[in-house]
Enzyme design. Structure first.
Site, mmCIF file in Angstrom:
data_model
loop_
_atom_site.group_PDB
_atom_site.id
_atom_site.type_symbol
_atom_site.label_atom_id
_atom_site.label_comp_id
_atom_site.label_asym_id
_atom_site.label_seq_id
_atom_site.Cartn_x
_atom_site.Cartn_y
_atom_site.Cartn_z
ATOM 1 C CB ILE A 261 -64.441 -3.504 55.943
ATOM 2 C CG1 ILE A 261 -63.646 -2.755 54.866
ATOM 3 C CG2 ILE A 261 -65.880 -3.010 55.982
ATOM 4 C CD1 ILE A 261 -64.133 -3.034 53.452
ATOM 5 C CG HIS B 93 -70.099 0.211 58.597
ATOM 6 N ND1 HIS B 93 -69.529 1.457 58.499
ATOM 7 C CD2 HIS B 93 -71.329 0.417 59.139
ATOM 8 C CE1 HIS B 93 -70.382 2.366 58.958
ATOM 9 N NE2 HIS B 93 -71.475 1.754 59.346
ATOM 10 C CB CYS C 77 -73.965 -20.590 48.346
ATOM 11 S SG CYS C 77 -74.207 -20.793 50.133
ATOM 12 N N GLY D 186 -60.668 9.212 64.308
ATOM 13 C CA GLY D 186 -60.565 9.132 62.846
ATOM 14 C C GLY D 186 -61.880 8.882 62.150
ATOM 15 C CB THR D 187 -65.146 8.393 62.782
ATOM 16 O OG1 THR D 187 -66.417 8.331 62.135
ATOM 17 C CG2 THR D 187 -65.320 8.784 64.231
ATOM 18 C CB ALA E 226 -54.657 8.169 64.184
HETATM 19 P P1 NAD Z 1 -64.541 9.188 56.595
HETATM 20 O O1 NAD Z 1 -63.702 8.984 55.381
HETATM 21 O O2 NAD Z 1 -65.875 9.780 56.436
HETATM 22 O O3 NAD Z 1 -63.728 10.130 57.614
HETATM 23 C C1 NAD Z 1 -62.399 9.916 57.968
HETATM 24 C C2 NAD Z 1 -62.024 10.891 59.077
HETATM 25 O O4 NAD Z 1 -60.698 10.590 59.462
HETATM 26 C C3 NAD Z 1 -62.064 12.368 58.690
HETATM 27 O O5 NAD Z 1 -62.729 13.104 59.691
HETATM 28 C C4 NAD Z 1 -60.588 12.763 58.614
HETATM 29 O O6 NAD Z 1 -60.371 14.102 59.037
HETATM 30 C C5 NAD Z 1 -59.967 11.803 59.584
HETATM 31 N N1 NAD Z 1 -58.573 11.466 59.275
HETATM 32 C C6 NAD Z 1 -57.958 11.360 58.069
HETATM 33 N N2 NAD Z 1 -56.666 11.009 58.219
HETATM 34 C C7 NAD Z 1 -56.467 10.881 59.559
HETATM 35 C C8 NAD Z 1 -55.344 10.543 60.346
HETATM 36 N N3 NAD Z 1 -54.145 10.251 59.803
HETATM 37 N N4 NAD Z 1 -55.471 10.514 61.689
HETATM 38 C C9 NAD Z 1 -56.667 10.815 62.272
HETATM 39 N N5 NAD Z 1 -57.772 11.152 61.581
HETATM 40 C C10 NAD Z 1 -57.671 11.176 60.238
HETATM 41 O O7 NAD Z 1 -64.618 7.795 57.340
HETATM 42 P P2 NAD Z 1 -65.603 7.247 58.469
HETATM 43 O O8 NAD Z 1 -65.984 8.343 59.404
HETATM 44 O O9 NAD Z 1 -64.977 6.026 58.948
HETATM 45 O O10 NAD Z 1 -66.962 6.845 57.729
HETATM 46 C C11 NAD Z 1 -67.125 6.457 56.438
HETATM 47 C C12 NAD Z 1 -67.142 5.006 56.087
HETATM 48 O O11 NAD Z 1 -65.853 4.695 55.657
HETATM 49 C C13 NAD Z 1 -67.400 3.944 57.072
HETATM 50 O O12 NAD Z 1 -68.598 3.348 56.752
HETATM 51 C C14 NAD Z 1 -66.286 2.886 56.820
HETATM 52 O O13 NAD Z 1 -66.887 1.611 56.677
HETATM 53 C C15 NAD Z 1 -65.718 3.301 55.529
HETATM 54 N N6 NAD Z 1 -64.310 3.081 55.197
HETATM 55 C C16 NAD Z 1 -63.558 2.124 55.814
HETATM 56 C C17 NAD Z 1 -62.224 1.967 55.478
HETATM 57 C C18 NAD Z 1 -61.421 0.898 56.167
HETATM 58 O O14 NAD Z 1 -61.921 -0.189 56.414
HETATM 59 N N7 NAD Z 1 -60.166 1.183 56.515
HETATM 60 C C19 NAD Z 1 -61.645 2.802 54.528
HETATM 61 C C20 NAD Z 1 -62.459 3.758 53.895
HETATM 62 C C21 NAD Z 1 -63.787 3.891 54.247
#
Ligand code: NAD
Length: 244
Positions: free
Chosen positions: A98, A114, A141, A181-182, A227
Site C-alpha cells: 500500500i 490491495h 464524506c 519480496g513476497t 532486494a
Molecule cells: P509477507 O510479509 O507475507 O512476505 C514478505 C516476504 O519478503 C517474505 O517472503 C520475506 O522473506 C521477504 N523479504 C523480507 N525482507 C526482504 C528483503 N530485504 N529483500 C527481499 N525479500 C525480503 O508480505 P507479502 O507477501 O507482501 O504479503 C502480505 C501482505 O502484506 C500483502 O497483502 C501486503 O498488502 C501487506 N503489507 C504491505 C506492506 C507495504 O505496503 N509496504 C507492508 C507490510 C505488509
C-alpha cells in the site's frame, strides 16, 4: 516503434519484502507487523463493524509511519523504475504494497491490488478520493455527507483485491514474470506464477526474495538475498542481455 514489434511484456509482482530496506516492516518476518498487532482486530471488515476507532487509529498511525523521515524508495524500487524506462516493451508492477515507494521511485504503470496509501473510500456511497488526513468516527464524506463511514482505501482480509481483470490481462501477455519480496502465502497473488505458467508456457518466471518461499518450485530461476542487492544487478543483466 510499431505495436506489432514490441518485445514481450514484463510483469513484476512485488510484496512487503521490497519495502523492508526502506524501513517498512513486512507482515510475516520476525518483528513483522503480525507479531506486533492482531490483524483480525484492525484489517478485516468484522473489525471495522466491531470497533471503527481502533481500525482508523491503526491506519492513521500506519500512514504517519510511511511519511516518517527516511522512508524513501530503495535501490530495488529504483531499478524497477529504470527497467520501465529503458525496456522497449511494457513493464507493469503489480504490487501488494500500500506504500507509494514504486511511484516515488519513478514507476508509472503500478497496479495496487490491495489499495494504496493516500486514498479514502466512503462505505456508504463508495466514492474514492485522495486524502492524507487522519480519519475519525466523526469524519464526514464530502460526497454524500455520511458521518463515520470513511475508511482507508485498503483491501482488508476477506475483501476482493482491486484491478484483477487488468492484472490477469497483464499476466497473460507477459514473457517474463518476476516475484519480488513476497511470501507467496496471500492469494490470489500467490497464484499468479501458476497462472502465467499455464497461460504462457514460454514465459520465464523468476523468484527474487530473501529466502526460498513455498512457491519456489513454480519458478524457473531463483535469486536469494536482500532486494537492494539482488534486484539492481538482475535488472541491469536483463536490460543488457535479455532473460534467456
Ligand atoms: P509477507 O510479509 O507475507 O512476505 C514478505 C516476504 O519478503 C517474505 O517472503 C520475506 O522473506 C521477504 N523479504 C523480507 N525482507 C526482504 C528483503 N530485504 N529483500 C527481499 N525479500 C525480503 O508480505 P507479502 O507477501 O507482501 O504479503 C502480505 C501482505 O502484506 C500483502 O497483502 C501486503 O498488502 C501487506 N503489507 C504491505 C506492506 C507495504 O505496503 N509496504 C507492508 C507490510 C505488509
Amino acid at each position: 516503434m510499431h505495436q506489432d514489434f514490441l518485445p514481450p511484456g514484463i510483469a513484476v509482482l512485488t510484496g512487503a519484502g521490497i519495502s523492508k530496506e526502506s524501513g517498512i516492516d513486512t507482515f510475516r518476518d520476525e518483528g513483522g507487523l503480525w507479531t506486533q498487532v492482531d490483524l483480525e482486530e484492525v484489517a478485516t471488515l468484522e473489525a471495522w463493524f466491531r470497533n471503527k476507532k481502533k481500525v482508523l487509529d491503526f491506519y492513521n498511525d500506519t500512514r504517519r509511519s510511511f511519511r516518517a523521515a527516511g522512508i524513501v524508495p530503495n535501490a530495488a524500487h529504483e531499478a524497477l523504475a529504470r527497467l520501465e524506462h529503458d525496456y522497449e516493451g511494457e513493464v507493469t508492477i503489480i504490487t501488494q504494497n500500500i506504500d507509494l515507494l514504486h511511484e516515488q521511485a519513478g514507476s508509472r504503470r503500478v497496479l495496487h491490488m490491495h489499495g494504496r496509501d493516500g486514498e479514502v473510500r466512503c462505505m456508504a456511497c463508495e466514492t474514492v478520493f485522495a486524502s492524507d488526513d487522519d480519519l475519525t468516527v466523526q469524519s464526514v464524506c464530502p460526497n454524500c455527507q455520511a458521518i463515520g463511514e470513511l475508511r482507508p482505501n485498503i483491501v482488508w482480509f476477506g475483501e476482493m483485491p482491486l484491478h484483477l481483470e487488468e492484472i490477469y490481462e497483464v499476466l497473460e501477455r507477459c514473457g517474463l514474470f518476476l516475484a519480488i519480496g513476497t511470501s507467496g502465502e496471500v492469494y490470489p497473488a500467490a497464484g499468479f506464477v501458476l497462472h502465467v505458467r499455464r497461460r504462457q508456457p514460454r514465459a520465464h518466471t523468476v523468484e527474487l526474495n530473501l529466502e526460498p518461499t513455498g512457491n519456489k518450485n513454480l519458478f524457473h530461476e531463483h535469486l536469494y538475498g536482500p532486494a537492494t542487492e539482488i534486484v539492481p544487478p538482475y535488472v541491469a543483466r536483463i536490460l543488457k542481455h535479455g532473460w534467456r
